[in-house]
Scaffold this motif. Structure first.
Motif, PDB file in Angstrom:
ATOM      1  N   SER A 129       0.383  -8.878  -9.276  1.00  0.00           N
ATOM      2  CA  SER A 129      -1.028  -8.667  -9.564  1.00  0.00           C
ATOM      3  C   SER A 129      -1.526  -9.596 -10.657  1.00  0.00           C
ATOM      4  O   SER A 129      -0.776 -10.015 -11.541  1.00  0.00           O
ATOM      5  CB  SER A 129      -1.284  -7.212  -9.972  1.00  0.00           C
ATOM      6  OG  SER A 129      -0.656  -6.919 -11.205  1.00  0.00           O
ATOM      7  N   LEU A 130      -2.810  -9.916 -10.580  1.00  0.00           N
ATOM      8  CA  LEU A 130      -3.501 -10.696 -11.604  1.00  0.00           C
ATOM      9  C   LEU A 130      -4.859 -10.055 -11.823  1.00  0.00           C
ATOM     10  O   LEU A 130      -5.654  -9.921 -10.878  1.00  0.00           O
ATOM     11  CB  LEU A 130      -3.655 -12.153 -11.166  1.00  0.00           C
ATOM     12  CG  LEU A 130      -4.391 -13.074 -12.156  1.00  0.00           C
ATOM     13  CD1 LEU A 130      -3.586 -13.214 -13.442  1.00  0.00           C
ATOM     14  CD2 LEU A 130      -4.638 -14.443 -11.522  1.00  0.00           C
ATOM     15  N   GLY A 158      -6.733  -8.749  -8.247  1.00  0.00           N
ATOM     16  CA  GLY A 158      -6.136  -8.823  -6.918  1.00  0.00           C
ATOM     17  C   GLY A 158      -4.641  -8.578  -6.962  1.00  0.00           C
ATOM     18  O   GLY A 158      -3.988  -8.722  -8.004  1.00  0.00           O
ATOM     19  N   GLU A 159      -4.096  -8.222  -5.799  1.00  0.00           N
ATOM     20  CA  GLU A 159      -2.688  -7.839  -5.725  1.00  0.00           C
ATOM     21  C   GLU A 159      -2.097  -8.283  -4.395  1.00  0.00           C
ATOM     22  O   GLU A 159      -2.726  -8.161  -3.346  1.00  0.00           O
ATOM     23  CB  GLU A 159      -2.608  -6.315  -5.864  1.00  0.00           C
ATOM     24  CG  GLU A 159      -1.225  -5.737  -5.921  1.00  0.00           C
ATOM     25  CD  GLU A 159      -1.295  -4.234  -6.158  1.00  0.00           C
ATOM     26  OE1 GLU A 159      -1.041  -3.806  -7.289  1.00  0.00           O
ATOM     27  OE2 GLU A 159      -1.609  -3.487  -5.205  1.00  0.00           O
ATOM     28  N   LEU A 160      -0.869  -8.801  -4.449  1.00  0.00           N
ATOM     29  CA  LEU A 160      -0.087  -9.093  -3.249  1.00  0.00           C
ATOM     30  C   LEU A 160       1.011  -8.046  -3.152  1.00  0.00           C
ATOM     31  O   LEU A 160       1.786  -7.864  -4.087  1.00  0.00           O
ATOM     32  CB  LEU A 160       0.521 -10.484  -3.320  1.00  0.00           C
ATOM     33  CG  LEU A 160       1.454 -10.874  -2.171  1.00  0.00           C
ATOM     34  CD1 LEU A 160       0.698 -10.906  -0.845  1.00  0.00           C
ATOM     35  CD2 LEU A 160       2.134 -12.205  -2.435  1.00  0.00           C
ATOM     36  N   ALA A 172       0.696  -7.553   2.426  1.00  0.00           N
ATOM     37  CA  ALA A 172      -0.755  -7.405   2.479  1.00  0.00           C
ATOM     38  C   ALA A 172      -1.350  -7.694   1.113  1.00  0.00           C
ATOM     39  O   ALA A 172      -0.677  -7.589   0.085  1.00  0.00           O
ATOM     40  CB  ALA A 172      -1.129  -5.990   2.937  1.00  0.00           C
ATOM     41  N   GLY A 173      -2.624  -8.050   1.108  1.00  0.00           N
ATOM     42  CA  GLY A 173      -3.358  -8.249  -0.134  1.00  0.00           C
ATOM     43  C   GLY A 173      -4.261  -7.066  -0.389  1.00  0.00           C
ATOM     44  O   GLY A 173      -4.543  -6.268   0.499  1.00  0.00           O
ATOM     45  N   GLY A 174      -4.723  -6.948  -1.602  1.00  0.00           N
ATOM     46  CA  GLY A 174      -5.605  -5.851  -1.938  1.00  0.00           C
ATOM     47  C   GLY A 174      -6.072  -5.955  -3.375  1.00  0.00           C
ATOM     48  O   GLY A 174      -5.914  -6.981  -4.029  1.00  0.00           O
ATOM     49  N   SER A 175      -6.657  -4.892  -3.868  1.00  0.00           N
ATOM     50  CA  SER A 175      -7.168  -4.868  -5.231  1.00  0.00           C
ATOM     51  C   SER A 175      -6.343  -3.913  -6.089  1.00  0.00           C
ATOM     52  O   SER A 175      -5.631  -3.046  -5.571  1.00  0.00           O
ATOM     53  CB  SER A 175      -8.637  -4.429  -5.241  1.00  0.00           C
ATOM     54  OG  SER A 175      -8.772  -3.126  -4.702  1.00  0.00           O
ATOM     55  N   THR A 176      -6.437  -4.090  -7.376  1.00  0.00           N
ATOM     56  CA  THR A 176      -5.730  -3.215  -8.310  1.00  0.00           C
ATOM     57  C   THR A 176      -6.609  -2.987  -9.532  1.00  0.00           C
ATOM     58  O   THR A 176      -7.515  -3.784  -9.821  1.00  0.00           O
ATOM     59  CB  THR A 176      -4.384  -3.833  -8.735  1.00  0.00           C
ATOM     60  OG1 THR A 176      -3.671  -2.927  -9.569  1.00  0.00           O
ATOM     61  CG2 THR A 176      -4.591  -5.123  -9.507  1.00  0.00           C
ATOM     62  N   TYR A 205      -0.897   1.040  -8.180  1.00  0.00           N
ATOM     63  CA  TYR A 205      -0.392   0.240  -7.063  1.00  0.00           C
ATOM     64  C   TYR A 205      -0.617   1.014  -5.768  1.00  0.00           C
ATOM     65  O   TYR A 205      -0.464   2.237  -5.733  1.00  0.00           O
ATOM     66  CB  TYR A 205       1.097  -0.058  -7.243  1.00  0.00           C
ATOM     67  CG  TYR A 205       1.420  -0.683  -8.583  1.00  0.00           C
ATOM     68  CD1 TYR A 205       1.227  -2.048  -8.798  1.00  0.00           C
ATOM     69  CD2 TYR A 205       1.898   0.087  -9.639  1.00  0.00           C
ATOM     70  CE1 TYR A 205       1.512  -2.627 -10.023  1.00  0.00           C
ATOM     71  CE2 TYR A 205       2.193  -0.488 -10.869  1.00  0.00           C
ATOM     72  CZ  TYR A 205       1.993  -1.833 -11.057  1.00  0.00           C
ATOM     73  OH  TYR A 205       2.275  -2.403 -12.268  1.00  0.00           O
ATOM     74  N   THR A 206      -0.972   0.287  -4.687  1.00  0.00           N
ATOM     75  CA  THR A 206      -1.355   0.947  -3.445  1.00  0.00           C
ATOM     76  C   THR A 206      -0.692   0.291  -2.241  1.00  0.00           C
ATOM     77  O   THR A 206      -0.606  -0.942  -2.168  1.00  0.00           O
ATOM     78  CB  THR A 206      -2.887   0.888  -3.261  1.00  0.00           C
ATOM     79  OG1 THR A 206      -3.524   1.385  -4.433  1.00  0.00           O
ATOM     80  CG2 THR A 206      -3.317   1.739  -2.069  1.00  0.00           C
ATOM     81  N   THR A 207      -0.227   1.119  -1.279  1.00  0.00           N
ATOM     82  CA  THR A 207       0.196   0.634   0.035  1.00  0.00           C
ATOM     83  C   THR A 207      -0.733   1.277   1.062  1.00  0.00           C
ATOM     84  O   THR A 207      -1.824   1.718   0.723  1.00  0.00           O
ATOM     85  CB  THR A 207       1.667   1.005   0.318  1.00  0.00           C
ATOM     86  OG1 THR A 207       1.788   2.429   0.415  1.00  0.00           O
ATOM     87  CG2 THR A 207       2.579   0.494  -0.790  1.00  0.00           C
ATOM     88  N   GLN A 208      -0.311   1.354   2.331  1.00  0.00           N
ATOM     89  CA  GLN A 208      -1.197   1.903   3.362  1.00  0.00           C
ATOM     90  C   GLN A 208      -1.545   3.373   3.102  1.00  0.00           C
ATOM     91  O   GLN A 208      -2.680   3.795   3.280  1.00  0.00           O
ATOM     92  CB  GLN A 208      -0.533   1.761   4.738  1.00  0.00           C
ATOM     93  CG  GLN A 208      -0.354   0.317   5.167  1.00  0.00           C
ATOM     94  CD  GLN A 208       0.436   0.218   6.444  1.00  0.00           C
ATOM     95  OE1 GLN A 208      -0.123   0.043   7.520  1.00  0.00           O
ATOM     96  NE2 GLN A 208       1.750   0.326   6.345  1.00  0.00           N
ATOM     97  N   SER A 209      -0.566   4.154   2.669  1.00  0.00           N
ATOM     98  CA  SER A 209      -0.818   5.587   2.483  1.00  0.00           C
ATOM     99  C   SER A 209      -0.268   6.113   1.171  1.00  0.00           C
ATOM    100  O   SER A 209      -0.208   7.322   0.966  1.00  0.00           O
ATOM    101  CB  SER A 209      -0.200   6.382   3.647  1.00  0.00           C
ATOM    102  OG  SER A 209       1.183   6.100   3.770  1.00  0.00           O
TER     103      SER A 209
END
Length: 227
Positions: A129-130, A158-160, A172-176, A205-209
């Motif tokens: 994350s950054l 953002g987060e990888l 996947a990418g996403g936000s944090t 931190y987040t994944t699909q569920s």
């Protein structure tokens, strides 16, 4: 039973810039709210746990003090300088981290695994994350030597994410989001100093569920002398 290492380094290279580097690793986890995720444990002292689960975090933080003539980060954290009058400053910062959760078992205990959809068989999850963060710091100088400081920051970035089991890995990418705070109270005299310093950092931190809020906290009593 948890084994851990926890290394932290804070440095003020130039006036108005505070840098931090952290390296933490924890092995052996339990679910504090076990009775909420599995009501069959109600009225017992038994907690769901995984002694092989490991959480690792390496992070770098840079904080820019926009008005260093009014607020000293050094005085609150290290007491190698003294802030003799009350004042504050807005803060801007960058935070980068690499966080890994892994286990020889599944990350989610078997009794509640079916509640977590596609992520129920995850054995490893890593997050890069950054984040850009902003906040405010203020010191109350009760006298030229007694002080109280509060620093609060909040950030978004953002987060990888890379996570999976023995057969499948998902990227996947996403936000944090993150938040951190520092509280310090102490006495910084001409030859003697004593200070109580508490720090906390919350990152989600987040994944699909899954949503994993990770909190790192540190409290210390610093006693020293000026030479």
């Amino acid at each position: 039973v948890t084994d851990y290492i926890d290394y932290r380094l804070g440095v003020n290279f130039i006036k108005g810039l505070h840098l931090e580097a952290n390296d933490q690793a924890y092995t052996g986890f339990y679910i504090e709210n076990t009775t909420q995720v599995d009501p069959t444990y109600a009225n017992t002292d038994v907690l769901l746990q995984d002694r092989s689960m490991t959480g690792k975090n390496i992070s770098l933080n840079a904080t820019f003090i926009l008005n260093p003539d009014r607020f000293s980060y050094e005085a609150a954290i290290g007491q190698d300088v003294r802030q003799e009058s009350s004042g504050g400053s807005w803060l801007l910062g960058l935070a980068a981290s690499d966080t890994l959760f892994s286990s020889g078992n599944f990350l989610i205990p078997a009794k509640v695994r079916t509640n977590f959809g596609e992520d129920q068989n995850i054995k490893k999850a890593e997050f890069y994350s950054l984040s850009l963060k902003g906040g405010y710091g203020y010191t109350i100088a009760w006298t030229q030597r007694w002080f109280t400081t509060l620093i609060v920051n909040a950030g978004f970035g953002g987060e990888l994410r890379t996570y999976g089991d023995d057969t499948k890995t998902t990227q996947a990418g996403g936000s944090t989001s993150k938040a951190d705070a520092v509280f310090a109270f102490g006495y910084n005299g001409d030859s003697f100093l004593i200070a109580l310093i508490a720090m906390g950092d919350l990152t989600t931190y987040t994944t699909q569920s899954l949503q994993i809020p990770s909190t790192l906290a540190d409290g210390k009593l610093a006693i020293g002398a000026h030479f």
